[in-house]
Design a protein around this motif. Structure first.
Motif, short mmCIF file in Angstrom:
data_model
loop_
_atom_site.label_atom_id
_atom_site.label_comp_id
_atom_site.label_asym_id
_atom_site.label_seq_id
_atom_site.Cartn_x
_atom_site.Cartn_y
_atom_site.Cartn_z
N ILE A 16 -1.68 -6.12 6.87
CA ILE A 16 -0.51 -6.11 6.66
C ILE A 16 0.11 -7.37 7.36
O ILE A 16 -0.32 -7.63 8.59
N ASP A 49 2.65 2.80 9.51
CA ASP A 49 1.78 1.76 8.72
C ASP A 49 2.62 1.28 7.46
O ASP A 49 2.69 0.19 7.21
N ALA A 53 4.45 -2.23 6.84
CA ALA A 53 4.04 -3.10 5.48
C ALA A 53 5.44 -3.38 4.75
O ALA A 53 5.45 -4.51 4.38
N VAL A 180 3.70 -3.74 -1.42
CA VAL A 180 3.14 -3.13 -0.60
C VAL A 180 2.20 -2.02 -1.46
O VAL A 180 2.79 -1.32 -2.39
N ASN A 209 0.56 -6.42 0.90
CA ASN A 209 -0.01 -5.58 2.00
C ASN A 209 -0.63 -4.70 1.42
O ASN A 209 -0.07 -4.03 0.34
N LEU A 211 -2.77 -0.80 1.80
CA LEU A 211 -2.92 0.45 2.60
C LEU A 211 -3.77 1.09 1.81
O LEU A 211 -3.86 1.48 0.84
#
Length: 289
Positions: A16, A49, A53, A180, A209, A211
């Protein structure tokens, strides 16, 4: 060297804003290969989170979208160069996660590297192909130019852990957007290694970013987030897709629907994904001024 040394069990983090934070929830989950053998632990991203992001992607958008198309092309090409240097690691992770023979994994990794190069070559051609000088009746010039949409939430393919991932992420940033990305839950290792590649190449922090974790958990928050401008539902959970489209409508997001069947990611991609996250801006200017 001792043959009985203990293996170093890895617990990977999120990516991130150009950094590698732990999930704020402290959660992680076990990643196994196609035969159930332990590979590593991956961070399980939370709602917070995802929010962090999105904030990082929004912060990076102005500078990235304002960069020259030539510069973005250089950056994408640099990603391909760094990936080439870690080719064997990618091959190992794709082979283990997808249960494919090494030769097939090599082909997929090579295609993923080539895909970065392909999109790098498109960055400075988008305006010429998708823009236009419009014929008008009057003393005016009229030009239509493509502009990036903004922050794109991408649900990466669940089956194609590297080539599919690159195929959905590269066009987002090639066209000047920031991303993201929610990766494949069961096969996240290639995406984690890709995040390390991004961090050590020329991609500014926040442009991409990544995840890891459950798309079922993260998808509703990203779909309803007011600072997300577009959704790519390619790898979104099937049972949630209709609800995600409804949530996206609340903030007038662009939505790229998931294909009915798993695409053949090895095929030439075309420019449909470049078009998906571009707005058309038309400018009028009087002649002789």
């Amino acid at each position: 060297m001792s043959e009985n040394r203990l293996g170093v069990a890895k617990t990977y983090k999120l990516y991130i804003g150009g950094a590698f934070p732990r999930s704020e929830s402290g959660r992680s989950y076990t990643v196994t290969d196609s035969k159930g053998k332990f590979l590593a632990n991956a961070a399980q991203a939370s709602r917070k989170d995802a929010r962090e992001a999105v904030g990082a992607a929004r912060k990076a958008f102005g500078k990235w979208s304002g960069a020259t198309a030539y510069n973005r092309g250089q950056v994408l090409y640099r990603v391909a160069e760094v990936m080439e240097g870690r080719r064997e690691q990618f091959v190992s992770e794709v082979s283990a996660g997808e249960g494919t023979p090494a030769k097939r994994a090599q082909s997929l990794v090579d295609a993923a590297i080539d895909r970065w190069v392909w999109y790098a070559g498109w960055t400075d051609k988008i305006a010429s192909v998708l823009g236009a000088a419009n014929p008008v009746a009057g003393p005016y010039f009229s030009f239509t130019v493509p502009e990036p949409t903004g922050v794109v939430a991408v649900f990466a393919p669940q089956e194609s852990s590297l080539l599919g991932l690159v195929s959905v992420v590269a066009p987002v940033i090639a066209s000047g957007n920031t991303a993201v990305v929610v990766t494949s839950k069961d096969r996240p290792l290639p995406s984690i290694t890709l995040s390390e590649v991004l961090a050590t190449s020329d991609v500014p922090g926040g442009v991409v970013n990544i995840l890891t974790g459950s798309a079922v958990e993260l998808a509703p928050w990203l779909a309803s987030h007011a600072d997300v401008n577009a959704l790519d539902l390619t790898g979104a959970p099937t049972i949630l897709r209709a609800e995600l489209e409804k949530a996206a409508a609340g903030t007038v997001k662009r939505v790229l629907r998931a294909p009915a069947d798993e695409p053949d990611w090895t095929k030439q991609p075309g420019i449909s994904r470049l078009r998906a996250y571009l707005e058309s801006k038309t400018v009028w200017h009087p002649t002789g001024v």
